[in-house]
Enzyme design. Structure first.
Site, PDB file in Angstrom:
ATOM      1  N   HIS A 132      27.463  51.115   3.662  1.00  7.35           N
ATOM      2  CA  HIS A 132      26.131  51.684   3.893  1.00  7.35           C
ATOM      3  C   HIS A 132      25.965  53.048   3.221  1.00  7.35           C
ATOM      4  CE1 HIS A 132      27.589  53.770   7.710  1.00  7.35           C
ATOM      5  NE2 HIS A 132      26.686  54.643   7.347  1.00  7.35           N
ATOM      6  N   ASP A 138      32.440  47.361   6.569  1.00  9.85           N
ATOM      7  CA  ASP A 138      31.525  48.367   6.005  1.00  9.85           C
ATOM      8  C   ASP A 138      32.267  49.298   5.040  1.00  9.85           C
ATOM      9  OD1 ASP A 138      29.510  50.169   5.497  1.00  9.85           O
ATOM     10  OD2 ASP A 138      28.961  50.486   7.582  1.00  9.85           O
ATOM     11  N   SER A 187      30.330  59.023   8.577  1.00  6.38           N
ATOM     12  CA  SER A 187      30.467  57.706   7.975  1.00  6.38           C
ATOM     13  C   SER A 187      31.258  57.828   6.689  1.00  6.38           C
ATOM     14  CB  SER A 187      29.104  57.109   7.681  1.00  6.38           C
ATOM     15  OG  SER A 187      28.633  56.493   8.833  1.00  6.38           O
TER      16      SER A 187
END
Ligand code: ARG
Ligand code: ASP
Length: 711
Positions: free
Chosen positions: A83, A218, A646
């Site tokens: 992402h 991810d 992230s």
């Protein structure tokens, strides 16, 4: 005897986890080394951050200004989230060659894809500079202090001796009670190396976002390129893979509950030291307002996205971004209530107030200021969210800004070019007919939720959705704003240049009824809300600085860390499952079997690529199976993380990479305001799954050969 030992071992993990009293995002030069070691860390603070010799910090970068990434090979290979690389993967995708759907794996370095504009920042040094910034600011008014400090920062930066590719950034910590200088080296040639298909990298999509149990791969891979002297340079085909000072070894050992981990990255923003009144306002006013607006927008978009594939694709990324914080805020409100954040803070204020009367005075001032600010803050929350989510209104505001620029003579060529680019991108993913519905509903909501004083005269006419829709539809047919009136057919063909070539553009805009509505709403906000809001906010900020210092001076038992502010931090915890609700308990780890349990053939969120199903059916897991014969996919721990973390590496007691951080568990998202180790969990991709996908799924063995794998 034997029994007691076994029992002790069995309960050890939870004892260890609750030994960790609080969270913390520590400045890497000021680690809480003792607690890290108590929780199991075997390396030392010097291995994590060292300016004299290579250390782990030399492998951790800020990726493109937002996410985190880490260097995982001596050839500058970078690991971050799918992402986080999404925009780049999307940019290289076409209908014929859809990297989002199919994934991408370069065959060798020649096949790696450049990404103009993408940057990677290394932090080479961190120094506290409070004594150069703060002295003399003590008795100034908040406004004067702001200017004085800004000037000191500029003066300090001017004294720094820097290489051409370095810069210094000075950031406030502890609400402005301290200042730190960061030396940053920026690399600009960053190439895409690999990405799994979305059905792995975004598996579960919005339904599973913020949710545990989770099964998302991810991750994506990039590479840093440097010039022949191994220094940062603009993109050139002559650049070579960067040789880093340090790269992280990757562990594929099994993880168990209680294992120590730390997460090293760039957390964006937290507010852990607010007074209780501020948290009360977030729970009662601010979050519910934002959620309400997004509820309406998301429902309206969803109807058409479900009915029509083209709309679904057009709005996928926007929908995901609106839904992301919508879901986070609702988790935050639940979590703040459940963890009794307000009562806990009130008790703390009492305790400190008993020790120091100055605290009582400060809290009383906070109560007064926040109460005074409440109506403005609430209106601001609605206004910002309505403008963000009613796209046509946002578009109209962009034109309002443009007209202002033109009329004040500051619309130079650069500005106009960049505005045209913004518009082109806007129209690419804009459906005027669909947004008319969203806008009609949001205007009605705004009319309903906003006190008369904050509304333009006659705005009450907008309180009826169906009538709004009619009005907006009528306007839209004539509106150049909505793109539905052909200004020489231009907007419809998205030929922006043609629009700007029109000599009457400004006059036409000013006559557009939708433009006028946006202008009126905006100027009422600018008159009646913004000045009071920001004037009170300045006072609140100054008081918060004082309260932060009071907390640190009064509470001698507590070890303080500064709130996140997008600077490099270390947070630590232990691998751990959770009990988020009555009678509900979650394990700490998921596996490939769980991916298959969620599999819905052809579904846009839960489809699984055929090759992964084959590997699963053949149990072709190689060295990536754990001792139960499963490939672990995701795991949770008690690390205190937030947005910006992230892509951060999760590192084990010995300094090896064991996970890639990408999310938090919904029930613990109040951690930005009130971290609670009982409920707050970060979610990571297990390195075993990452390597399994690179090796078995993608057959990209040449990448594995670069890495140092610890078995
Ligand atoms: N919740 C995560 C974060 O805040 C992941 C967001 C990306 N994924 C998504 N489905 N929108 O960034
Ligand atoms: N998903 C977040 C990010 O993109 C991480 C988090 O909020 O926990 O940074």
């Amino acid at each position: 005897m034997k029994k007691t030992i076994l029992l002790a071992i069995a309960i050890l993990p939870s004892v260890v986890a609750f030994g960790q009293k609080a969270g913390g995002m520590w400045i890497p030069t000021e680690l809480n080394e003792k607690e890290m070691k108590d929780l199991g860390m075997k390396i030392s603070a010097k291995d994590i951050f060292n300016t004299q010799k290579p250390s782990i910090k030399d492998a951790v970068v800020q990726f493109n200004g937002g996410c985190t990434a880490e260097v995982i090979s001596p050839k500058g290979l970078l690991l971050t989230n799918h992402h986080c690389g999404y925009g780049q993967i999307q940019a290289h995708s076409t209908v014929e060659n859809d990297l989002l759907s199919n994934g991408f794996w370069a065959k060798n370095t020649e096949g790696e894809l450049p990404n103009p504009g993408v940057t990677v920042d290394f932090i080479t040094d961190i120094v506290e500079v409070s004594d150069k910034i703060l002295p003399g600011s003590e008795n100034l008014s908040p406004e004067e202090a702001k200017k004085y400090i800004a000037k000191n920062i500029e003066d300090f930066k001017a004294t720094a001796k820097l290489k051409p590719f370095q810069k210094v950034v000075v950031k406030p910590m502890y609400d402005g009670n301290k200042y730190y200088a960061f030396t940053i080296e920026t690399f600009k040639d960053i190439r895409l190396v690999g990405a799994p298909p979305q059905s792995i990298g975004k598996f579960g999509s919005d339904t599973d976002n913020w949710v545990w149990p989770r099964h998302t791969g991810d991750f994506s891979l990039f590479r840093i390129y440097a010039d022949k002297n191994n220094q940062p340079a603009e993109y050139s085909k002559d650049n070579v893979p960067y040789t880093p000072k340090y790269s992280l070894p990757i562990s594929i050992k099994d993880l168990k509950e209680g294992d120590f981990t730390f997460v090293f990255g760039f957390p964006g923003r937290t507010t852990e030291y607010l007074p209780s009144i501020a948290v009360e306002k977030i729970i009662q006013d601010i979050d519910p307002a934002r959620i309400k607006v997004r509820d309406v927008a998301l429902k309206t978009l969803d109807e058409k996205m479900r009915a029509d594939d083209a709309t679904r694709i057009k709005y996928a990324s926007k929908y995901a971004s609106v839904a992301n914080y919508w879901k986070k805020w609702s988790g935050e409100v639940e979590g703040l209530k459940k963890s009794n954040a307000v009562a806990k803070k009130q008790a703390y204020e009492q305790k400190l107030g008993n020790l120091n009367p100055e605290v009582q005075k400060t809290i009383a001032q906070f109560n007064q200021l926040y109460t005074q600010q409440a109506p403005y803050a609430l209106n601001d929350a609605y206004y910002q969210e309505v403008v963000r989510n009613a796209e046509t209104l946002r578009l109209a505001n962009m034109f309002v800004n443009y007209v202002n620029r033109v009329e004040s003579g500051s619309a130079n060529q650069d500005y106009t070019n960049s505005f045209k680019k913004t518009l082109t991108n806007f129209y690419k993913n804009y459906d005027g007919e669909l947004d008319a519905k969203v806008t009609a509903k949001l205007l009605a909501l705004y009319a309903e939720k906003t006190p008369q004083d904050f509304l333009p005269n006659g705005f009450q006419q907008f309180s009826e959705v169906n009538q709004n829709l009619q009005t907006i539809e009528n306007w839209s047919k004539n509106s150049i704003i909505s793109g539905r009136k052909a200004l020489d057919g231009a907007f419809i063909n998205q030929d922006i240049d043609k629009v700007f070539a029109s000599p009457q553009l400004v006059a036409t805009l000013k006559n557009d009824p939708f433009y006028q509505l946006a202008l009126t709403l905006g100027s009422i906000y600018a008159q009646k809300t913004y000045p009071q809001l920001s004037q009170l906010q300045n006072q609140i900020d100054a008081l918060q600085k004082k309260y932060m210092k009071l907390q640190m001076d009064t509470d001698k038992e507590k070890k303080f860390f500064p709130d996140a502010n997008s600077t490099l931090r270390v947070t630590y915890g232990v691998v751990k499952g959770s009990n988020p609700r009555d009678a509900v308990s979650y394990g700490y780890q998921t596996s490939l079997s769980g991916v298959m349990e969620k599999y819905i053939p052809g579904d846009y969120e839960f489809d699984v690529p055929k090759r992964l199903i084959d590997l699963y059916q053949k149990k072709d897991y190689g060295q990536y199976a754990d001792k139960t014969g499963e490939v672990p996919v995701n795991f949770t721990a008690t690390n205190h993380t937030t947005g910006g973390n992230s892509g951060s590496p999760a590192i084990d007691a010995h300094g090896n990479l064991v996970g890639l951080n990408f999310d938090r568990q919904w029930e613990g998202t109040m951690s930005d305001i009130n971290f609670d180790p009982r409920f707050s969990r970060n979610i990571m991709v297990n390195t075993k799954y990452i390597l399994f996908v690179i090796d078995k799924f993608a057959d990209a063995k040449w990448l594995l050969n670069e890495m140092k794998i610890v078995k």
